[in-house]
Write an enzyme that holds these catalytic residues in place. Structure first.
Site, PDB file in Angstrom:
ATOM      1  N   LYS A 187       0.888  -1.174   0.000  1.00 31.68           N
ATOM      2  CA  LYS A 187       0.000   0.000   0.000  1.00 31.68           C
ATOM      3  C   LYS A 187       0.922   1.218   0.000  1.00 31.68           C
ATOM      4  O   LYS A 187       1.454   1.606   1.038  1.00 31.68           O
ATOM      5  CB  LYS A 187      -0.886  -0.021   1.247  1.00 31.68           C
ATOM      6  N   GLY A 240       7.111   5.164   8.014  1.00 31.40           N
ATOM      7  CA  GLY A 240       6.277   6.368   8.111  1.00 31.40           C
ATOM      8  C   GLY A 240       6.504   7.031   9.452  1.00 31.40           C
ATOM      9  O   GLY A 240       7.537   6.816  10.097  1.00 31.40           O
ATOM     10  N   SER A 241       5.534   7.807   9.885  1.00 28.50           N
ATOM     11  CA  SER A 241       5.715   8.555  11.129  1.00 28.50           C
ATOM     12  C   SER A 241       5.545   7.633  12.343  1.00 28.50           C
ATOM     13  O   SER A 241       4.890   6.586  12.256  1.00 28.50           O
ATOM     14  CB  SER A 241       4.696   9.688  11.200  1.00 28.50           C
ATOM     15  N   GLY A 245       2.963   4.558  12.967  1.00 26.95           N
ATOM     16  CA  GLY A 245       3.584   3.274  13.301  1.00 26.95           C
ATOM     17  C   GLY A 245       2.935   2.638  14.521  1.00 26.95           C
ATOM     18  O   GLY A 245       2.714   1.422  14.564  1.00 26.95           O
ATOM     19  N   GLU A 262       9.925   1.328  10.513  1.00 28.73           N
ATOM     20  CA  GLU A 262      10.965   2.344  10.273  1.00 28.73           C
ATOM     21  C   GLU A 262      10.270   3.693  10.423  1.00 28.73           C
ATOM     22  O   GLU A 262       9.437   4.055   9.592  1.00 28.73           O
ATOM     23  CB  GLU A 262      11.540   2.198   8.856  1.00 28.73           C
ATOM     24  N   CYS A 296      13.847  10.795   6.496  1.00 26.90           N
ATOM     25  CA  CYS A 296      13.751  10.354   7.886  1.00 26.90           C
ATOM     26  C   CYS A 296      15.061  10.624   8.628  1.00 26.90           C
ATOM     27  O   CYS A 296      15.060  10.896   9.814  1.00 26.90           O
ATOM     28  CB  CYS A 296      13.417   8.878   7.938  1.00 26.90           C
ATOM     29  N   GLU A 397       9.640  16.204  14.969  1.00 22.93           N
ATOM     30  CA  GLU A 397      10.080  16.034  13.585  1.00 22.93           C
ATOM     31  C   GLU A 397       9.282  16.981  12.674  1.00 22.93           C
ATOM     32  O   GLU A 397       8.056  16.894  12.603  1.00 22.93           O
ATOM     33  CB  GLU A 397       9.866  14.583  13.140  1.00 22.93           C
TER      34      GLU A 397
HETATM   35  P1  NAP Z   1       2.706   8.623   7.515  1.00 15.60           P
HETATM   36  O1  NAP Z   1       1.696   9.700   7.496  1.00 15.60           O
HETATM   37  O2  NAP Z   1       2.920   7.878   8.766  1.00 15.60           O
HETATM   38  O3  NAP Z   1       2.271   7.628   6.318  1.00 15.60           O
HETATM   39  C1  NAP Z   1       3.062   6.531   5.955  1.00 15.60           C
HETATM   40  C2  NAP Z   1       2.162   5.506   5.295  1.00 15.60           C
HETATM   41  O4  NAP Z   1       1.210   5.040   6.246  1.00 15.60           O
HETATM   42  C3  NAP Z   1       1.355   6.044   4.116  1.00 15.60           C
HETATM   43  O5  NAP Z   1       1.211   5.043   3.143  1.00 15.60           O
HETATM   44  C4  NAP Z   1       0.025   6.337   4.778  1.00 15.60           C
HETATM   45  O6  NAP Z   1      -1.069   6.383   3.884  1.00 15.60           O
HETATM   46  C5  NAP Z   1      -0.097   5.167   5.714  1.00 15.60           C
HETATM   47  N1  NAP Z   1      -1.028   5.339   6.815  1.00 15.60           N
HETATM   48  C6  NAP Z   1      -1.463   6.486   7.392  1.00 15.60           C
HETATM   49  N2  NAP Z   1      -2.328   6.204   8.404  1.00 15.60           N
HETATM   50  C7  NAP Z   1      -2.429   4.851   8.455  1.00 15.60           C
HETATM   51  C8  NAP Z   1      -3.160   3.941   9.290  1.00 15.60           C
HETATM   52  N3  NAP Z   1      -3.955   4.358  10.272  1.00 15.60           N
HETATM   53  N4  NAP Z   1      -3.025   2.614   9.057  1.00 15.60           N
HETATM   54  C9  NAP Z   1      -2.222   2.153   8.080  1.00 15.60           C
HETATM   55  N5  NAP Z   1      -1.514   2.968   7.256  1.00 15.60           N
HETATM   56  C10 NAP Z   1      -1.613   4.297   7.453  1.00 15.60           C
HETATM   57  O7  NAP Z   1       4.119   9.144   7.086  1.00 15.60           O
HETATM   58  P2  NAP Z   1       4.461  10.084   5.858  1.00 15.60           P
HETATM   59  O8  NAP Z   1       4.017  11.455   6.193  1.00 15.60           O
HETATM   60  O9  NAP Z   1       3.977   9.467   4.590  1.00 15.60           O
HETATM   61  O10 NAP Z   1       6.050   9.987   5.841  1.00 15.60           O
HETATM   62  C11 NAP Z   1       6.833  10.762   6.643  1.00 15.60           C
HETATM   63  C12 NAP Z   1       7.284   9.989   7.865  1.00 15.60           C
HETATM   64  O11 NAP Z   1       7.944   8.799   7.471  1.00 15.60           O
HETATM   65  C13 NAP Z   1       8.297  10.760   8.687  1.00 15.60           C
HETATM   66  O12 NAP Z   1       8.014  10.613  10.043  1.00 15.60           O
HETATM   67  C14 NAP Z   1       9.622  10.094   8.340  1.00 15.60           C
HETATM   68  O13 NAP Z   1      10.614  10.225   9.284  1.00 15.60           O
HETATM   69  C15 NAP Z   1       9.187   8.694   8.156  1.00 15.60           C
HETATM   70  N6  NAP Z   1      10.155   7.963   7.329  1.00 15.60           N
HETATM   71  C16 NAP Z   1      10.952   7.056   7.958  1.00 15.60           C
HETATM   72  C17 NAP Z   1      11.905   6.358   7.242  1.00 15.60           C
HETATM   73  C18 NAP Z   1      12.770   5.333   7.918  1.00 15.60           C
HETATM   74  O14 NAP Z   1      13.332   4.490   7.219  1.00 15.60           O
HETATM   75  N7  NAP Z   1      12.905   5.336   9.236  1.00 15.60           N
HETATM   76  C19 NAP Z   1      12.042   6.581   5.869  1.00 15.60           C
HETATM   77  C20 NAP Z   1      11.217   7.522   5.257  1.00 15.60           C
HETATM   78  C21 NAP Z   1      10.259   8.195   6.016  1.00 15.60           C
HETATM   79  P3  NAP Z   1      -1.511   7.813   3.272  1.00 15.60           P
HETATM   80  O15 NAP Z   1      -0.469   8.167   2.319  1.00 15.60           O
HETATM   81  O16 NAP Z   1      -2.798   7.561   2.614  1.00 15.60           O
HETATM   82  O17 NAP Z   1      -1.633   8.755   4.420  1.00 15.60           O
END
Ligand code: NAP
Length: 504
Positions: A187, A240-241, A245, A262, A296, A397
């Site tokens: 997804k 993701g965030s 997570g 992650e 990230c 963040e």
């Molecule tokens: P996010 O809002 O947490 O979304 C990540 C993914 O999760 C997206 O596909 C999102 O779908 C989905 N999602 C959202 N709510 C969900 C739920 N309740 N259940 C299941 N899936 C859900 O993060 P983002 O804003 O896309 O990315 C930024 C974050 O990712 C930052 O915190 C960054 O640090 C982190 N990140 C970490 C790494 C690492 O390797 N540690 C690498 C890259 C990014 P939608 O798109 O539809 O909202």
């Protein structure tokens, strides 16, 4: 194939994508779609299906059938052959995929091309591991037993990914999962679903059986939630965030699925007075302004020893001022727009918070005053100085081009500030003192530490977070363990198993 020079013709055309389930290209069963917006033009350029619970369930069942069927029967050598063919397909389509990702998330084409051209290496590396996944024999502690272990695939993997490096982050999961013999339902982020769907076409071309790789598109809480909750998913791998997570982990726990998470970071980039300051300034801007801070591992907290504080800030501000903002599809552009409107608004809110908290705005902080940038979600590279580590801009963040600079007196204090965070994803240390460098590397609470460098990530090097930055590891041979489980087999050798209820 689209190229980096044909943006004008591309941006006019509205495309429609379909999802990949069981080797078929399908619409959502509800017929619903959502829009993907180009953050440079602010215009919709593609429409994407909105998957329901039943669409997700169909994809998970297809992945299970592939696991029980043709894919599950392949040897490691045969899997490796297919994974290598996939790598060749990625190589042949790298430019097209990079253009799609830049159109979706506004990251500059020079970075996306670099990522996509390097992406086959993930698949070559893990293809090399596919035929070396093996158990062990264990000397028995009791007579007449032969004991061995098998390392078997975990099963159907549900992957949920973010928008900032869509196919790279997907490959951290997919390449080892395929090598281990798992099947996959992805997804992708709603803002960047197109490249995952284009990527799906390469599986057929490479000769994979249907159902090994499936893509369901839609919004996080609905489509993503349905995937994490689906009892047919044996492991959920998420990037993701930290807030999302937590939710994903709760959903996966309903059916006790394993998780790899992650998550976010607030990584310290620490400059000692004995460092090469020019190299450190380059590392500081690479750490925070590459990808407009939307990584990230962004080095969002720059800790600088008091003796060189002013000098380093001057160098960093001069470099920030020289960054070329513009159309992310042009090779000369160094920083593109923020990926989407809500993220842009969030970053602007954080800049206001920093000013209200009393940090000094040393550079940037505004929407650039240039007529050619008014349609997109642009922000100047921003440098806050005189930051205290307790301020929100130093603790939360921001995920944007906002650097917070924090002074420190000595090594002990630098370590205390660096580790005073709920996050622990990465850290940088700039020093010419070898002993100090290694002391810091050992004491920093982070999954990755760079000495006199910043932001390196490799297919062969484990990557993941300490503390609230994550659970589990991606990349390197560690990742194979994340996608396999161990079965122990006991073999009785005497052929004379005794009745346990008769003594003597
Ligand atoms: P996010 O809002 O947490 O979304 C990540 C993914 O999760 C997206 O596909 C999102 O779908 C989905 N999602 C959202 N709510 C969900 C739920 N309740 N259940 C299941 N899936 C859900 O993060 P983002 O804003 O896309 O990315 C930024 C974050 O990712 C930052 O915190 C960054 O640090 C982190 N990140 C970490 C790494 C690492 O390797 N540690 C690498 C890259 C990014 P939608 O798109 O539809 O909202």
């Amino acid at each position: 194939m689209a190229t980096t020079s044909d943006r004008a013709s591309r941006s006019e055309e509205l495309r429609h994508y379909r999802m990949l389930v069981d080797g078929e290209w399908v619409e959502a069963s509800s017929g619903e779609t959502f829009e993907s917006v180009d953050p440079y033009t602010g215009r919709t350029w593609a429409t994407i299906p909105e998957a329901s619970d039943s669409d997700v369930d169909a994809a998970v069942k297809a992945a299970q059938r592939a696991l029980d069927g043709p894919w599950g029967r392949l040897s490691g050598v045969e899997r490796a052959r297919l994974i290598r063919r996939l790598a060749e397909e990625i190589d042949a389509h790298a430019e097209q995929l990079a253009v799609t990702e830049t159109t979706d998330n506004g990251k500059v084409i020079r970075e996306m091309l670099g990522q996509l051209k390097n992406l086959p290496e993930w698949y070559y590396y893990f293809a090399g591991a596919a035929d070396k996944i093996q158990g062990e024999t264990i000397p028995s502690s009791i007579p007449n037993y032969f004991i061995y272990t098998l390392r078997e695939p975990v099963g159907v993997i549900g992957a949920i990914t973010p928008w900032n490096s869509p196919l790279l982050v997907t490959s951290y999961k997919l390449a080892p999962a395929l090598a281990a013999g798992c099947t996959f339902v992805l997804k992708p982020a709603e803002q960047t679903s197109a490249s995952a769907l284009e990527f799906g076409k390469l599986f057929e071309a490479a000769g994979f059986p249907p159902g090994v790789f499936n893509v369901v598109t839609g919004h996080g809480p609905t489509t993503g939630g349905a995937l994490a909750k689906n009892p047919g998913v044996q492991k959920v791998v998420f990037t993701g965030s930290s807030a999302t997570g937590r939710q994903v982990m709760k959903d996966a726990s309903d059916h006790l699925a394993q998780v790899t998470l992650e998550l976010g970071g607030k990584s310290p980039n620490i400059v000692f007075a004995d460092a090469d300051l020019e190299a450190a300034a380059n590392g500081a801007i690479a750490g925070i302004f590459a990808a407009a801070g939307q990584t990230c591992v962004a080095g969002s907290r720059l800790l600088v020893q008091a003796e060189v504080y002013d000098e380093l800030i001057d160098r960093v501000v001069a470099k920030a001022r020289a960054i070329q903002l513009g159309d992310p599809l042009l090779q000369e552009t160094e920083m593109g727009p923020i990926a989407f409107r809500e993220q842009w608004e969030k970053i602007k809110d954080y800049i206001a918070i920093g000013e209200n908290e009393g940090a000094t705005l040393a550079y940037g902080g505004r929407v650039p005053d240039r007529s050619d940038l008014q349609e997109g979600f642009f922000l100047e590279p921003t440098v806050f100085t005189d930051v205290d580590n307790q301020m929100r801009v130093a603790r939360e963040e921001i995920f944007g081009p906002v650097l917070t600079v924090i002074p420190f007196e000595n090594e002990e204090k630098a370590l205390e500030i660096a580790n005073d965070s709920v996050y622990g994803l990465a850290a940088g240390v700039w020093t010419s003192n070898l002993q100090r460098g290694h002391r810091m590397a050992q004491a920093l609470q982070a999954g990755t530490v760079w000495l006199n460098s910043y932001r390196n990530i490799g297919f062969n090097v484990p990557f993941g977070g300490y503390k609230e930055s994550g659970i589990g590891r991606e990349n390197g041979l560690e990742a194979i363990h994340e996608f396999t489980q161990v079965k122990s087999v006991w073999v009785e050798l005497s052929g004379a198993t005794r009745d346990p209820f008769r003594l003597g």
